[in-house]
Design an enzyme around this catalytic site. Sequence first.
Site, PDB file in Angstrom:
ATOM      1  N   ALA A 135      -9.887  -2.810   0.173  1.00 60.49           N
ATOM      2  CA  ALA A 135      -9.307  -1.684  -0.560  1.00 60.49           C
ATOM      3  C   ALA A 135     -10.012  -1.508  -1.905  1.00 60.49           C
ATOM      4  O   ALA A 135     -10.210  -0.384  -2.370  1.00 60.49           O
ATOM      5  CB  ALA A 135      -7.810  -1.902  -0.771  1.00 60.49           C
ATOM      6  N   ARG A 143       1.204 -12.319  11.796  1.00 60.67           N
ATOM      7  CA  ARG A 143       1.769 -11.991  10.504  1.00 60.67           C
ATOM      8  C   ARG A 143       3.271 -12.232  10.495  1.00 60.67           C
ATOM      9  O   ARG A 143       3.952 -12.022  11.503  1.00 60.67           O
ATOM     10  CB  ARG A 143       1.488 -10.522  10.149  1.00 60.67           C
ATOM     11  CG  ARG A 143       0.015 -10.192  10.116  1.00 60.67           C
ATOM     12  CD  ARG A 143      -0.241  -8.760   9.714  1.00 60.67           C
ATOM     13  NE  ARG A 143      -1.670  -8.465   9.678  1.00 60.67           N
ATOM     14  CZ  ARG A 143      -2.194  -7.326   9.241  1.00 60.67           C
ATOM     15  NH1 ARG A 143      -1.401  -6.374   8.810  1.00 60.67           N
ATOM     16  NH2 ARG A 143      -3.495  -7.144   9.235  1.00 60.67           N
ATOM     17  N   ARG A 168       0.816  -1.223   0.000  1.00 58.54           N
ATOM     18  CA  ARG A 168       0.000   0.000   0.000  1.00 58.54           C
ATOM     19  C   ARG A 168       0.847   1.269   0.000  1.00 58.54           C
ATOM     20  O   ARG A 168       0.536   2.231  -0.699  1.00 58.54           O
ATOM     21  CB  ARG A 168      -0.937   0.000   1.212  1.00 58.54           C
ATOM     22  CG  ARG A 168      -2.054  -1.005   1.081  1.00 58.54           C
ATOM     23  CD  ARG A 168      -3.167  -0.711   2.073  1.00 58.54           C
ATOM     24  NE  ARG A 168      -4.175  -1.746   2.047  1.00 58.54           N
ATOM     25  CZ  ARG A 168      -5.369  -1.631   2.606  1.00 58.54           C
ATOM     26  NH1 ARG A 168      -5.696  -0.516   3.233  1.00 58.54           N
ATOM     27  NH2 ARG A 168      -6.244  -2.607   2.548  1.00 58.54           N
TER      28      ARG A 168
END
Length: 362
Positions: A271, A146, A65
């Site tokens: 998104a 993560r 991003r």
Amino acid sequence: MLHGFKKCATFNESADRIHTWLSWRYGMDSRDGNGKKCGDLIWHLEDEESVKLGYGTRTRCGVHRARFLDELVKLIPDGTVSFRKSLVGIDELSKPEGGGVRLHFADGSTATASAVIGCDGIKSKTRGYLFNYKVNPEYTGEYGYRALVPEKLAREILGDDIALNSQLYVGYGGFIITYPVEHGKLINMVGVVRNDQPWNHGQWIVPSTKEDMVKDFEGWHPVLVDLISKFEVRDKWAFFDLIHSEKYYRGRICLMGDSAHASTANLGAGAGMAMEDAYILSSLLGSINDAENLETAFRAYDSVRRPRTQKVVVLSRLAGMANELVAPKIRDDLSKLQPDIDARYRWVWREDLEAQLAEAKR
């Protein structure tokens, strides 16, 4: 914008995965008696239509991003944007005051405009003002770990086909997704756990340990657990979303993106919904020439975007349950699981935005 996206995009690497969105695999041994073991392939979710569009991308493509935002900023004319502003208040101005809104920021500065479009995330200050903090994110009963694994190591341990192409491993009460990022230099791994207990922490991201993660994934594919545990960020991320029936606007104030309809990442569509919002709303605003018509444009935007985006939030929750093999009436029945997941993704992908815009303008 497409040029900037393609510059940042990372694709599935293998030539025979051009049309593949994700490959579903077992993350632990199957319990339905079919003899399938952890790591075994279930099916590839394919979509040839996206490649036929001729944009020079593949079915599975994603961007970092921050890298993509850097490209988008290049499209904005100089002097039209201010960064590092934190909204703390909104005043709606009366007609004698000129109408519109006045924004107050944490640094003491203010800005006055004909309208405000809040695209300020799941913890939106704009939404808080609009709904008097009565519409708030809900914990979905899931949290995740993560990790970013170096490409070389991932290829050595997982093999090229699995490491360099997107995979989703289903399991009883959780799932693990892996896919290449940063043009394949790193393999992103996210392990999701369902616990359906209240999230009683003050923060959405809390410190974790290797022991916590290993315990949560007991019985899972040992190679995956070992990789995540070595490169885990050491944080536990709670999943929240925003299901509600309120209008996305009032007067000269409007919401867009996660501030209006934040979803889990289980469909990979959050998104994308913000991009769809931007396309519809910018087109509507470009068709008016009087500030008095702003609320009409917002109303038209809300009429087509709220039904779709709220459905995405719901479907994304259901997608998580399907990946975790806890979806009601489906569980681990592959004859039901595959068509259920396939239909959900295709509903997201096949939207006709031109028709949606025409309806909004009508």
